[in-house]
Design a protein around this motif. Structure first.
Motif, PDB file in Angstrom:
ATOM      1  N   VAL A 139     -34.494  12.895  17.883  1.00 50.74           N
ATOM      2  CA  VAL A 139     -33.329  13.719  17.610  1.00 50.74           C
ATOM      3  C   VAL A 139     -33.018  14.053  16.237  1.00 50.74           C
ATOM      4  O   VAL A 139     -32.863  15.085  15.668  1.00 50.74           O
ATOM      5  N   ARG A 140     -33.480  12.933  15.514  1.00 52.56           N
ATOM      6  CA  ARG A 140     -33.251  13.129  13.942  1.00 52.56           C
ATOM      7  C   ARG A 140     -34.321  13.778  13.267  1.00 52.56           C
ATOM      8  O   ARG A 140     -34.248  14.332  12.313  1.00 52.56           O
ATOM      9  N   GLY A 141     -35.400  13.918  14.101  1.00 53.43           N
ATOM     10  CA  GLY A 141     -36.603  15.006  13.528  1.00 53.43           C
ATOM     11  C   GLY A 141     -37.467  14.154  12.474  1.00 53.43           C
ATOM     12  O   GLY A 141     -38.093  14.790  11.889  1.00 53.43           O
ATOM     13  N   VAL A 142     -37.355  13.159  12.686  1.00 52.65           N
ATOM     14  CA  VAL A 142     -38.302  12.095  11.466  1.00 52.65           C
ATOM     15  C   VAL A 142     -39.545  11.825  12.302  1.00 52.65           C
ATOM     16  O   VAL A 142     -40.669  11.506  11.574  1.00 52.65           O
ATOM     17  N   SER A 143     -39.543  11.750  13.631  1.00 55.43           N
ATOM     18  CA  SER A 143     -40.940  11.360  14.223  1.00 55.43           C
ATOM     19  C   SER A 143     -40.789  11.861  15.805  1.00 55.43           C
ATOM     20  O   SER A 143     -39.561  11.611  16.494  1.00 55.43           O
ATOM     21  N   SER A 144     -41.797  12.282  16.031  1.00 52.42           N
ATOM     22  CA  SER A 144     -41.986  12.614  17.487  1.00 52.42           C
ATOM     23  C   SER A 144     -42.267  11.753  18.378  1.00 52.42           C
ATOM     24  O   SER A 144     -42.612  10.483  17.855  1.00 52.42           O
ATOM     25  N   VAL A 145     -41.996  11.686  19.888  1.00 55.22           N
ATOM     26  CA  VAL A 145     -42.052  10.437  20.642  1.00 55.22           C
ATOM     27  C   VAL A 145     -43.580  10.001  20.452  1.00 55.22           C
ATOM     28  O   VAL A 145     -43.590   8.988  20.578  1.00 55.22           O
ATOM     29  N   SER A 146     -44.699  10.966  20.508  1.00 56.79           N
ATOM     30  CA  SER A 146     -45.830  10.408  20.509  1.00 56.79           C
ATOM     31  C   SER A 146     -46.146   9.835  19.263  1.00 56.79           C
ATOM     32  O   SER A 146     -46.992   8.748  19.351  1.00 56.79           O
ATOM     33  N   GLU A 147     -45.634  10.152  18.204  1.00 59.95           N
ATOM     34  CA  GLU A 147     -45.904   9.562  16.717  1.00 59.95           C
ATOM     35  C   GLU A 147     -45.209   8.200  16.939  1.00 59.95           C
ATOM     36  O   GLU A 147     -45.850   7.291  16.259  1.00 59.95           O
ATOM     37  N   SER A 148     -43.998   8.141  17.252  1.00 60.52           N
ATOM     38  CA  SER A 148     -43.479   6.787  17.326  1.00 60.52           C
ATOM     39  C   SER A 148     -44.078   5.878  18.278  1.00 60.52           C
ATOM     40  O   SER A 148     -44.282   4.686  17.950  1.00 60.52           O
ATOM     41  N   ILE A 149     -44.663   6.390  19.333  1.00 58.59           N
ATOM     42  CA  ILE A 149     -45.368   5.206  20.163  1.00 58.59           C
ATOM     43  C   ILE A 149     -46.685   4.755  19.399  1.00 58.59           C
ATOM     44  O   ILE A 149     -47.187   3.631  19.609  1.00 58.59           O
TER      45      ILE A 149
END
Length: 466
Positions: A266-276
């Motif tokens: 939501v904050r736009g600092v990391s996509s879900v795939s990047e976070s995983i």
């Protein structure tokens, strides 16, 4: 088979899951840029090396409910800040470890309390003692000299650059060469980082670290109450006595990871795939921790099978003067935990042994219980097999053996003063005179060390050899 059973029981599995979640969460916070942003924010408030070390101490004091999370979170928050001020990784690890174990055993709302109170309650039931086990634990807090002194020792070391023994060499090395450590936790060069694969978001802000940490702390308290059945019987003391601390951290960590991934999206600092992907890197960074802890559990299980601790107890705990009992229980608990690395195991053996011994000798059970708790804390600080020590060196990214050898002199000073306090506790009723004896001896040791080794500036270090 005994080794496999020790690793496969529910508590051990929960520990591994919690470590995976904590390591992955650290990876997420680094990816969000929150760790770097928070470091920059602290950098505006912290002006000296002394201030950075004191902040490390304060963060450790605030995370009082679990030593595992304390060690990992404090390293994630303060390691980069301490690096920027030229604090050796060995000292960072010492600041984290000594604070984490000490504060967790003093505050009566932690994951250690339920297990300890359970053992106290079982012994009281067998001896027909009607006192509530949680109340007894609280009465033991003033007698827990070692934990008090280990926390104050960290503050003194941070305030006066009190470096001696191997720690002085490490600090001098960092000052003269700029190398923060001789070798990292996983065996890499001194300038490598186990999270180097993660590229932080340049637009990250401090909330990327603060939101997950605060959420995890809040959820941990809620889950401690939940696993203790508070929401069904609404009895706080009973809930704390009955809680499953590691299961509570498992729930809290799992929810926090999911919320953090969504929050960063939501904050736009990391996509879900990047976070995983960052989560996976964070788990991989703690892989060596898993290996060390599993081997430590296996060694402890073999010792339990052989009955080593029980045999040693029969040798040391015998016909001795009553006033010696608290000091003897402390010394034996120190040695037992140092040998096995298992504070839980020391409690499981020594509390059911120490309480009946105190009753039979007609002395107070409170200093005896506190002696066992403090002795286990010393062993946890100094044993290469202790899980909290392993996590502290991992979160500081320093070779584990370097952390142990630099911490032992400080912990030994506290243990010697503590022993005098427990000998006084065997001679005098109450905690006032014993704590004065322990405190005066501690102050004398600090004055001596400060006179010969301490410095109050941020540029000079003790030029001594081992």
């Amino acid at each position: 088979q005994i080794c496999i059973d020790s690793i496969a029981d529910s508590w051990s599995v929960e520990v591994i899951i919690v470590l995976c979640l904590m390591g992955g969460l650290i990876g997420l916070m680094i990816k969000s840029g929150g760790s770097e942003a928070f470091g920059r924010l602290l950098g505006k408030k912290i002006k000296t090396k002394t201030g950075a070390m004191r902040m490390t101490w304060m963060v450790g004091i605030c995370i009082f409910f679990d030593d595992y999370f304390n060690a990992l979170a404090n390293g994630a928050i303060m390691r980069q800040v301490n690096d920027s001020y030229g604090i050796s990784r060995e000292k960072t690890s010492y600041l984290i470890d000594s604070t984490a174990v000490g504060i967790t055993l003093l505050v009566p709302i932690s994951t250690w309390v339920a297990f300890t109170c359970g053992l106290i309650g079982e012994s009281f039931d067998k001896l027909s003692i009607t006192e509530d086990s949680f109340s007894a634990f609280c009465h033991c807090i003033p007698f827990n000299f070692y934990c008090w002194m280990s926390i104050f020792m960290v503050f003194v070391v941070a305030s006066f650059n009190l470096d001696f023994g191997p720690m002085a060499k490490c600090e001098r090395r960092t000052q003269l060469t700029g190398r923060l450590c001789d070798q990292t936790f996983s065996g890499g060069d001194a300038d490598t980082d186990d999270y180097a694969e993660i590229k932080p978001c340049e637009e990250g802000k401090a909330d990327g670290l603060l939101v997950p940490i605060l959420l995890l702390i809040g959820l941990a308290f809620v889950m401690i109450l939940y696993t203790g059945g508070f929401f069904s019987h609404h009895d706080l003391m009973r809930a704390i006595n009955d809680t499953d601390g590691m299961l509570a951290l498992t729930y809290a960590g799992g929810i926090t990871v999911v919320v953090a991934i969504l929050y960063y999206k939501v904050r736009g600092v990391s996509s879900v795939s990047e976070s995983i992907a960052s989560f996976v890197v964070g788990v991989k960074a703690l892989m060596f921790v898993f290996i060390l802890i599993v081997f430590a559990w296996a060694i402890g299980a073999v010792g339990d099978l052989l009955g080593t601790a029980d045999y040693m107890a029969t040798l040391f705990v015998g016909h001795v003067p009553p006033w010696v009992i608290p000091g003897m229980l402390f010394a034996f608990s120190c040695f037992m935990t140092f040998s096995t690395g298992a504070g839980w195991g020391t409690y499981g053996i020594m509390i059911p042994l120490g309480i009946p011994l105190a009753v039979a000798m007609n002395i107070s059970v409170y200093p005896c219980i506190a002696a066992i708790i403090g002795g286990a804390a010393f062993g946890t600080h100094c044993s290469p097999l202790a899980d909290t020590a392993i996590l502290s060196s991992a979160s500081s990214n320093v070779r584990h053996t370097d952390h142990i050898r630099t911490q032992i002199p400080y912990s030994t000073c506290c243990a010697c003063c503590t022993l005098l306090g427990f000998l006084a506790a065997g001679l005098f009723d109450g905690w006032v005179i014993p704590i004065l004896v322990a405190a005066v001896s501690f102050i004398i040791v600090i004055i001596f060390l400060h006179k010969f080794f301490g410095h109050t500036d941020d540029t000079n270090f003790a030029d001594i050899e081992e």
